[in-house]
Write an enzyme that holds these catalytic residues in place. Structure first.
Site, PDB file in Angstrom:
ATOM      1  N   HIS A  88       0.836  -1.198   0.000  1.00 26.84           N
ATOM      2  CA  HIS A  88       0.000   0.000   0.000  1.00 26.84           C
ATOM      3  C   HIS A  88       0.874   1.254   0.000  1.00 26.84           C
ATOM      4  O   HIS A  88       0.380   2.368   0.157  1.00 26.84           O
ATOM      5  CB  HIS A  88      -0.910  -0.033   1.243  1.00 26.84           C
ATOM      6  CG  HIS A  88      -2.067   0.903   1.179  1.00 26.84           C
ATOM      7  ND1 HIS A  88      -2.264   1.909   2.107  1.00 26.84           N
ATOM      8  CD2 HIS A  88      -3.098   1.007   0.299  1.00 26.84           C
ATOM      9  CE1 HIS A  88      -3.358   2.573   1.819  1.00 26.84           C
ATOM     10  NE2 HIS A  88      -3.891   2.056   0.729  1.00 26.84           N
ATOM     11  N   LYS A 134       3.313   4.311  -1.200  1.00 20.93           N
ATOM     12  CA  LYS A 134       3.510   5.240  -2.315  1.00 20.93           C
ATOM     13  C   LYS A 134       4.872   5.878  -2.094  1.00 20.93           C
ATOM     14  O   LYS A 134       5.021   6.750  -1.232  1.00 20.93           O
ATOM     15  CB  LYS A 134       2.434   6.317  -2.368  1.00 20.93           C
ATOM     16  CG  LYS A 134       1.026   5.785  -2.648  1.00 20.93           C
ATOM     17  CD  LYS A 134       0.286   5.465  -1.381  1.00 20.93           C
ATOM     18  CE  LYS A 134      -1.116   4.963  -1.672  1.00 20.93           C
ATOM     19  NZ  LYS A 134      -1.740   4.399  -0.464  1.00 20.93           N
ATOM     20  N   ASP A 155      17.008  10.493  -8.047  1.00 27.33           N
ATOM     21  CA  ASP A 155      18.433  10.823  -7.911  1.00 27.33           C
ATOM     22  C   ASP A 155      18.939  10.659  -6.477  1.00 27.33           C
ATOM     23  O   ASP A 155      19.944  11.274  -6.087  1.00 27.33           O
ATOM     24  CB  ASP A 155      18.708  12.258  -8.391  1.00 27.33           C
ATOM     25  CG  ASP A 155      18.558  12.394  -9.900  1.00 27.33           C
ATOM     26  OD1 ASP A 155      18.545  11.350 -10.590  1.00 27.33           O
ATOM     27  OD2 ASP A 155      18.438  13.538 -10.377  1.00 27.33           O
ATOM     28  N   ASP A 162       0.087  17.879  19.735  1.00 25.82           N
ATOM     29  CA  ASP A 162       0.639  19.104  20.317  1.00 25.82           C
ATOM     30  C   ASP A 162       1.098  20.050  19.208  1.00 25.82           C
ATOM     31  O   ASP A 162       0.412  20.187  18.199  1.00 25.82           O
ATOM     32  CB  ASP A 162       1.750  18.765  21.312  1.00 25.82           C
ATOM     33  CG  ASP A 162       1.220  17.976  22.513  1.00 25.82           C
ATOM     34  OD1 ASP A 162       0.004  18.054  22.772  1.00 25.82           O
ATOM     35  OD2 ASP A 162       2.012  17.279  23.163  1.00 25.82           O
ATOM     36  N   LYS A 215      -4.242  10.702   5.636  1.00 30.02           N
ATOM     37  CA  LYS A 215      -3.820   9.841   6.747  1.00 30.02           C
ATOM     38  C   LYS A 215      -2.796  10.623   7.566  1.00 30.02           C
ATOM     39  O   LYS A 215      -1.588  10.531   7.320  1.00 30.02           O
ATOM     40  CB  LYS A 215      -3.228   8.548   6.201  1.00 30.02           C
ATOM     41  CG  LYS A 215      -4.146   7.807   5.209  1.00 30.02           C
ATOM     42  CD  LYS A 215      -3.301   7.053   4.219  1.00 30.02           C
ATOM     43  CE  LYS A 215      -4.109   6.300   3.189  1.00 30.02           C
ATOM     44  NZ  LYS A 215      -5.134   7.020   2.490  1.00 30.02           N
ATOM     45  N   HIS A 254      -9.289  11.187   2.115  1.00 30.05           N
ATOM     46  CA  HIS A 254      -8.316  10.104   1.987  1.00 30.05           C
ATOM     47  C   HIS A 254      -7.022  10.409   2.742  1.00 30.05           C
ATOM     48  O   HIS A 254      -6.055   9.657   2.656  1.00 30.05           O
ATOM     49  CB  HIS A 254      -8.018   9.865   0.501  1.00 30.05           C
ATOM     50  CG  HIS A 254      -7.473   8.512   0.184  1.00 30.05           C
ATOM     51  ND1 HIS A 254      -6.200   8.317  -0.309  1.00 30.05           N
ATOM     52  CD2 HIS A 254      -8.027   7.277   0.288  1.00 30.05           C
ATOM     53  CE1 HIS A 254      -6.000   7.024  -0.505  1.00 30.05           C
ATOM     54  NE2 HIS A 254      -7.088   6.368  -0.148  1.00 30.05           N
TER      55      HIS A 254
END
Length: 473
Positions: free
Chosen positions: A219, A221, A226, A399, A394, A392
């Protein structure tokens, strides 16, 4: 003819004998398979759920467990430097403890970044990514759960083709389920230009019995360009997350970073690439980069590790909170430890807010999430449902310094089954930027009230049933 066969069968065995043999077979099945499941030492509730399911569905239950049940994956991992003494300066003892926890559970040392840019929504992410790809000189490594052969995916693919023709080493790792719409004919031009691609956990015809192929996905990404420019976050490569093409595109957050942190993300990519292709893992020589101003820890988790690093870091960060805990997630299916942390923080008087989509892309997950709202509201957690689009993002804000952004949802699947990656920041600037983003989303998110109407048949019962299956969502 049929009656003759039945008469022959009854002549060999009477009915009581058949029942005896079936009973013995069922008992051997339950004891053998049950012992295997119990020895895996999972959570008692999940273990009992599987045992009851297997008992009620003999043999069929075994097939379900074989393909979908908990599994541990053993694979080669690059040697990671574990350092407890070379941590960057932290603002408080809590930050140092969280940094040590991240290193101990992942083997990845804390690192830094020169530049940190928060990219809100897909159009901003794709524009930045395409510009960085165009500037690549030596290598481009990409790993995605969803890479669609649509307008957005074609634009990224064509940018990779151009760089591959220029001699840049291009590697693209795609999840076989999430990117199932990507066919060979779409990716072949990249190979013709000198690039490479591979599939993570593909299903091969005639080898359906091979584990794992369905239930454990990458899952992640990840993009590393470079060896020093990198991306991670919640945004895949698809028109569904590109608001410049679709007004109903997902609302999401991604991170672009420059600096040493790219090395840790490249370690994860190389491990995944080696696992998927069978090629020996190899990293390019590290770039000599001076330490950046932004302290960041890369967190990885998956079924190849028992430590659930991202889950542990979420819970530890919430327990360490002194003033506030703001959590956004598209899928909210917490375990006991996470629920205890959130409710304890609210009961202690902290500003605890949960932001979820009004309706996610899974109705079952939406009902399961809402089944936890009563306990959260009773403890003082403020719950909001984002309405304009599918949320979507996450993220976790604790604080004024602690931030987590990544690919992991706040649910069992992300914490235990999928390969995930998150970034943990100890950085007031990043925290301030995330605060503004969440506040903008809260402005479009009605607050869930304790006195909301809750009909039995259309609300309470579906929520209760969805909660029963929440451990496997």
């Amino acid at each position: 003819m049929l009656q003759s066969l039945l008469d022959a069968w009854y002549a060999l065995f009477d009915f009581h004998d058949i029942r005896w043999y079936l009973g013995v077979g069922w008992a051997v099945y339950i004891i053998g398979l049950g012992g295997w499941i119990v020895l895996q030492k999972r959570e008692p509730v999940a273990t009992l759920s599987w045992l009851f399911g297997l008992a009620l569905l003999p043999y069929i239950g075994f097939a379900v467990y074989w393909w979908l049940g908990p599994q541990r994956i053993k694979r080669h991992r690059l040697r990671r430097q574990r350092s407890r003494t070379s941590h960057p300066a932290a603002s408080a003892s809590d930050a140092r403890e969280l940094s040590r926890l991240g290193t101990a559970t992942t083997g990845l040392p804390p690192t830094t970044a020169h530049e940190v840019r928060m990219l809100v929504d897909g159009a901003a992410k794709y524009a930045a990514l395409l510009a960085d790809i165009a500037q690549a000189h030596t290598s481009i490594d990409l790993e995605y759960y969803i890479f669609s052969p649509d307008q957005t995916g074609t634009a990224v693919r064509d940018a990779l083709i151009e760089r591959a023709r220029a001699g840049v080493k291009v590697r693209l790792l795609l999840d076989a389920v999430g990117s199932g719409r990507c066919k060979k004919r779409f990716l072949q031009p990249l190979v013709d230009a000198g690039g490479e691609y591979a599939w993570f956990h593909p299903m091969r015809f005639g080898r359906i019995w091979r584990r794992p192929w369905l239930n454990m996905r990458t899952h992640r990404k990840i993009v590393v360009i470079d060896g020093h420019v990198c991306y991670t976050g919640g945004i895949n490569v698809t028109d569904e997350e590109n608001e410049s093409l679709r007004p109903d595109a997902y609302r999401d957050v991604h991170m672009r970073l420059v600096g040493d942190v790219a090395r840790s993300l490249q370690v994860l990519f190389v491990e995944d690439w080696s696992y998927a292709t069978g090629q020996p893992p190899s990293l390019p020589p590290p770039r000599h980069v001076e330490g950046g101003a932004h302290a960041v820890q890369v967190l990885s988790s998956g079924p190849d590790s028992p430590w659930e690093a991202i889950h542990r870091m979420h819970v530890a960060a919430i327990h360490a909170a002194r003033r506030r805990v703001w959590l956004t997630t598209p899928y909210f299916v917490p375990g006991e430890a996470a629920m205890m942390a959130l409710t304890a923080a609210a009961l202690a008087g902290l500003d605890v807010r949960l932001l979820v989509p009004r309706m996610s892309d899974s109705r079952v997950v939406t009902f399961a999430a809402r089944s936890y709202f009563d306990d959260l509201l009773a403890a003082g957690v403020r719950v909001y449902e984002y309405g304009p689009r599918m949320l979507h993002s996450k993220t976790l804000l604790v604080d004024d310094n602690m931030v987590m952004v990544g690919t992991a949802n706040f649910d069992h699947r992300s914490f235990r089954l999928n390969f995930e990656v998150s970034l943990a920041f100890d950085d007031a600037q990043v925290a301030s930027e995330l605060e503004r983003t969440i506040e903008a989303d809260l402005a479009h998110s009605p607050r869930v009230r304790e006195d909301r109407p809750r009909p039995l048949w259309t609300v309470r019962l579906p929520e209760a049933l969805a909660r029963l299956v929440s451990p496997i969502l």
